[in-house]
Design a protein around this motif. Structure first.
Motif, short mmCIF file in Angstrom:
data_model
loop_
_atom_site.label_atom_id
_atom_site.label_comp_id
_atom_site.label_asym_id
_atom_site.label_seq_id
_atom_site.Cartn_x
_atom_site.Cartn_y
_atom_site.Cartn_z
N ALA C 112 41.27 46.92 41.16
CA ALA C 112 40.53 46.70 39.92
C ALA C 112 41.56 45.92 39.14
O ALA C 112 41.32 45.03 38.53
CB ALA C 112 39.86 47.92 39.15
N ALA C 113 42.82 46.41 38.88
CA ALA C 113 43.85 45.60 38.33
C ALA C 113 44.06 44.39 38.67
O ALA C 113 44.40 43.34 37.98
CB ALA C 113 45.27 46.56 38.25
N PHE C 114 44.03 44.29 39.96
CA PHE C 114 44.49 42.86 40.57
C PHE C 114 43.33 41.83 40.11
O PHE C 114 43.39 40.71 39.87
CB PHE C 114 44.53 42.87 42.19
N THR C 115 41.94 42.50 40.34
CA THR C 115 40.87 41.69 40.23
C THR C 115 40.81 41.02 38.73
O THR C 115 40.65 39.90 38.27
CB THR C 115 39.53 42.32 40.33
N LEU C 116 41.18 42.11 37.89
CA LEU C 116 41.37 41.75 36.15
C LEU C 116 42.26 40.68 36.02
O LEU C 116 42.02 39.83 35.29
CB LEU C 116 41.80 42.88 35.57
N CYS C 117 43.41 40.87 36.75
CA CYS C 117 44.41 39.84 36.40
C CYS C 117 44.12 38.66 36.96
O CYS C 117 44.25 37.46 36.49
CB CYS C 117 45.80 40.29 37.42
N ALA C 118 43.51 38.49 38.22
CA ALA C 118 43.10 37.13 38.94
C ALA C 118 41.94 36.50 37.62
O ALA C 118 42.06 35.35 37.60
CB ALA C 118 42.40 37.58 40.16
N LEU C 119 41.05 37.52 37.14
CA LEU C 119 40.07 36.82 36.35
C LEU C 119 40.87 36.27 35.15
O LEU C 119 40.41 34.96 34.76
CB LEU C 119 39.12 37.79 36.22
N ILE C 120 41.59 37.07 34.55
CA ILE C 120 42.18 36.34 33.17
C ILE C 120 43.19 35.23 33.54
O ILE C 120 42.85 34.28 32.75
CB ILE C 120 42.97 37.76 32.55
N THR C 121 43.97 35.24 34.33
CA THR C 121 44.89 34.31 34.74
C THR C 121 44.15 33.01 35.01
O THR C 121 44.52 31.81 34.45
CB THR C 121 45.98 34.44 35.62
#
Lengths: 50, 152, 255
Positions: C112-121
């Protein structure tokens, strides 16, 4: 140095994304370490009580 | 494997294939709605919606961009290398907007002209250092008909 | 051949069942988690220097493309973490191995942290490049669904009181959600999107300058090691919880 921080006018986007990733990944990495510390403390208390 | 495990494996595989098949069929039937934009060929064939807002995507035809000197009005042609459509837009264009660049515009057809409310630049998957790009351009300058690469 | 030796087919599965032993897994995580963390930290430093300082700007996007060095590795890992989560959940479901669900539970917050990072960046990269923070194209929408799948897995797992039922229900959700992974990967090929196609995993080879590709790969290995390290410490936490009444946990806590 100022030129490096400005990144040709894209500094805001670059530094915001890098800092958000840093915060998210650091939190995700640190939280289980603190959790384990708490777990081991409470287990130790439980053992001593018995 | 014990028969019990084998049964659980079969049930799991059955669920996965079932859901995959259902999702595949749904996506196939929704195909047109999942596509982000229509191509100039689809507009020419009358496949795009009438009297409704939709997106068109294509490459800006080299030499077609005309800007109004007094305001932000801009006119340009979009192509998918087969058909073309003229676009009118008034507003600030993204930094990456240039001739030969892929773009996606949101708007409506007014007669034969597409009136855009929003223009977004599409980026291709090539990453290059500026000096290498210059070197390629210099090398191509000697050859006849060396145009921009097709981003599609 | 001794008569009491285990039959051949049983011996072949010994390594597999050793991974099913919670104590073995705890010791393994304790040993390798910190090491992977140190390596990840060092590689991050190298990758950040190469990406932010040494790599040249892009001929079209200038410097804004430098977001690629965190966007693409986190996006890849968001898919990899999901596949790992679904496979371990499935192993837990089919073989009734407790460790399977324990690993799946540990993968979810990291994914979930990786997905959040990918979406925000991605969103912060989209504004200077496309001209918008967000668009409902197939790639962005399917990646957002991935985030909801992670949240759904964690919510379902925590909402059900009975541990066994919770493990089964969330495992089925994880396995069913696996269908989203090829959809995310191929979305840019199957449909037309604003998001560009693959750069590195291309049939004709990567279309990226080598000085940009190297930091990208360094960051990819760094984040992989980060994932291993994070997974190890989360597995330890999960085991301390679920095995708290066993003698080996008491030994660890007491001494």
């Amino acid at each position: 140095m100022v030129e490096f921080l400005q990144m040709g006018g894209h500094g805001f986007y670059i530094w915001t994304s890098y800092s958000i990733v840093l915060v998210v990944l650091l939190y995700t990495w640190l939280s289980p370490h603190y959790r384990r510390k708490r777990q081991l403390q409470s287990l130790l208390r439980q053992i001593r009580r018995q | 494997m014990t028969p019990k495990r084998k049964r659980r494996l079969m049930i799991t595989l059955f669920i996965v294939t079932g859901v995959s098949a259902a999702t595949g069929l749904t996506l196939m039937s929704l195909n047109e709605n999942i596509n982000l934009f229509y191509s100039p060929s689809q507009i020419a064939a009358g496949e795009s919606p009438h009297n409704a807002t939709f997106r068109v995507g294509g490459m800006v035809v080299t030499g077609s961009v005309t800007r109004n000197a007094r305001n932000l009005d801009v006119r340009f042609d979009l192509t998918d290398t087969v058909e073309q459509v003229s676009v009118h837009y008034s507003g600030i264009l993204p930094d990456l907007f240039r001739e030969g660049q892929g773009i996606v515009a949101l708007g409506k057809m007014e007669g034969t002209v597409f009136r855009a409310e929003q223009v977004l630049a599409k980026h291709d998957e090539t990453y290059m250092a500026p000096e290498i790009r210059d070197a390629i351009n210099t090398a191509n300058a000697g050859k006849p008909s060396a145009g921009e690469e097709d981003p599609y | 051949m001794l008569d009491n030796a285990p039959p051949r087919h049983a011996r072949n599965w010994v390594w597999f069942h050793r991974f099913g032993s919670p104590e073995h897994c705890y010791r393994l995580s304790e040993r390798w988690g910190p090491r992977a963390g140190v390596c990840a930290g060092a590689l991050f430093m190298v990758g950040l220097y190469l990406g932010l300082v040494a790599a040249p700007p892009d001929y079209q996007m200038g410097n804004s493309y430098r977001i690629i060095f965190i966007h693409v590795p986190t996006a890849w890992m968001s898919l990899f973490a999901y596949v790992s989560m679904a496979i371990s959940a499935a192993i837990g479901l089919i073989w009734k191995i407790k460790m399977g669900h324990c690993i799946a539970r540990s993968c979810a917050p990291l994914g979930a942290a990786f997905t959040l990072c990918a979406l925000i960046t991605g969103s912060l990269w989209g504004k200077p490049t496309w001209g918008t923070y967000w668009i409902w194209d197939a790639r962005l929408t399917s990646e957002l669904i991935l985030l909801f799948l992670y949240f759904g897995f964690m919510a379902l797992d925590n909402a059900i009181e009975n541990r066994r039922t919770a493990a089964q229900a969330s495992a089925i959700l994880a396995v069913v959600g696996l269908i989203n992974i090829p959809i995310i990967h191929y979305s840019v090929e199957w449909w037309n999107t604003l998001h560009q196609g693959s750069t590195v995993l291309k049939l004709e080879g990567p279309t990226i300058d080598t000085r940009m590709l190297i930091p990208l790969l360094v960051m990819f290995f760094a984040i992989n090691l980060y994932f291993i390290s994070g997974l190890c410490s989360r597995i330890q936490c999960e085991l301390l919880d679920s095995e708290r009444s066993t003698s080996w946990v008491r030994r660890i806590a007491g001494g």
